[in-house]
Design a protein around this motif. Structure first.
Motif, mmCIF file in Angstrom:
data_model
loop_
_atom_site.group_PDB
_atom_site.id
_atom_site.type_symbol
_atom_site.label_atom_id
_atom_site.label_comp_id
_atom_site.label_asym_id
_atom_site.label_seq_id
_atom_site.Cartn_x
_atom_site.Cartn_y
_atom_site.Cartn_z
ATOM 1 N N ALA A 54 0.832 -1.206 0.000
ATOM 2 C CA ALA A 54 0.000 0.000 0.000
ATOM 3 C C ALA A 54 0.869 1.260 0.000
ATOM 4 C CB ALA A 54 -0.935 0.008 1.204
ATOM 5 N N ILE A 104 -6.536 3.183 -2.673
ATOM 6 C CA ILE A 104 -6.223 2.272 -1.577
ATOM 7 C C ILE A 104 -7.169 2.671 -0.446
ATOM 8 C CG2 ILE A 104 -4.487 1.462 0.065
ATOM 9 C CD1 ILE A 104 -3.799 0.896 -2.908
ATOM 10 N N GLY A 119 -8.291 2.310 3.484
ATOM 11 C CA GLY A 119 -7.777 1.891 4.778
ATOM 12 C C GLY A 119 -8.664 2.365 5.913
ATOM 13 N N MET A 123 -6.335 -2.052 2.259
ATOM 14 C CA MET A 123 -5.054 -2.114 2.952
ATOM 15 C C MET A 123 -5.237 -2.956 4.212
ATOM 16 S SD MET A 123 -2.469 0.890 4.247
ATOM 17 C CE MET A 123 -3.261 1.326 5.809
#
Length: 163
Positions: free
Chosen positions: A21, A84, A86, A111
């Motif tokens: 990531a 990404i 998270g 992630m």
């Protein structure tokens, strides 16, 4: 790292570790932090392209899904953007990633391990200045930014229970 098994209309959520990531974030991927605003404000991943859109809200009855999540992401990102996703530990982000794939986003990855793994791996963070107190000894070099500090070696913060 492979996918984790949640399917969303033909697309399977792909989970990558924080090392992968970090590399993708450094090469221009958008980092979508789906933690609550309160969690985000305590500290977050140091990324050039970072957006905080909570996937869930804390309520007196417990956590509830943000009914405007997809609408808010669509107003901040294009379906072709490389993203990404998270959260704190990697759970909410799986569900958020699945929802984005179902909505037609093309290049979205979860992630794994979330912000906690990011901190454990000593990757750079941004932490509000008001959380960096005189009584907390920081060994890491700090780069000042408006209202925040960038911590290059966050393990010192983890050891001192920040963020």
């Amino acid at each position: 790292m492979g996918s984790i098994g949640i399917k969303s209309s033909g697309s399977e959520v792909v989970t990558i570790d924080v090392h992968a990531a970090k590399g993708l974030i450094q090469t221009g991927h958008v980092y979508l932090d789906v933690r609550t605003v309160e969690e985000f404000q305590k500290g977050h991943v140091d990324a050039e392209k970072i957006i905080n859109i909570p996937y869930m809200f804390n309520t007196p009855e417990g956590r509830v899904k943000n009914p405007e999540f997809l609408k808010e992401v669509l107003s901040a990102c294009k379906k072709e953007d490389r993203i990404i996703v998270g959260c704190q530990s990697g759970v909410r982000s799986v569900y958020a990633t699945s929802d984005l794939l179902t909505e037609g986003f093309k290049d979205v990855r979860n992630m794994g391990g979330g912000y906690l793994d990011w901190v454990k791996n000593q990757f750079p963070l941004k932490i509000p200045l008001n959380l960096v107190k005189d009584e907390v000894p920081l060994k890491a070099p700090l780069d000042l930014v408006i209202g925040e500090v960038t911590v290059k070696e966050p393990l010192d913060l983890l050891n001192n229970e920040l963020p």
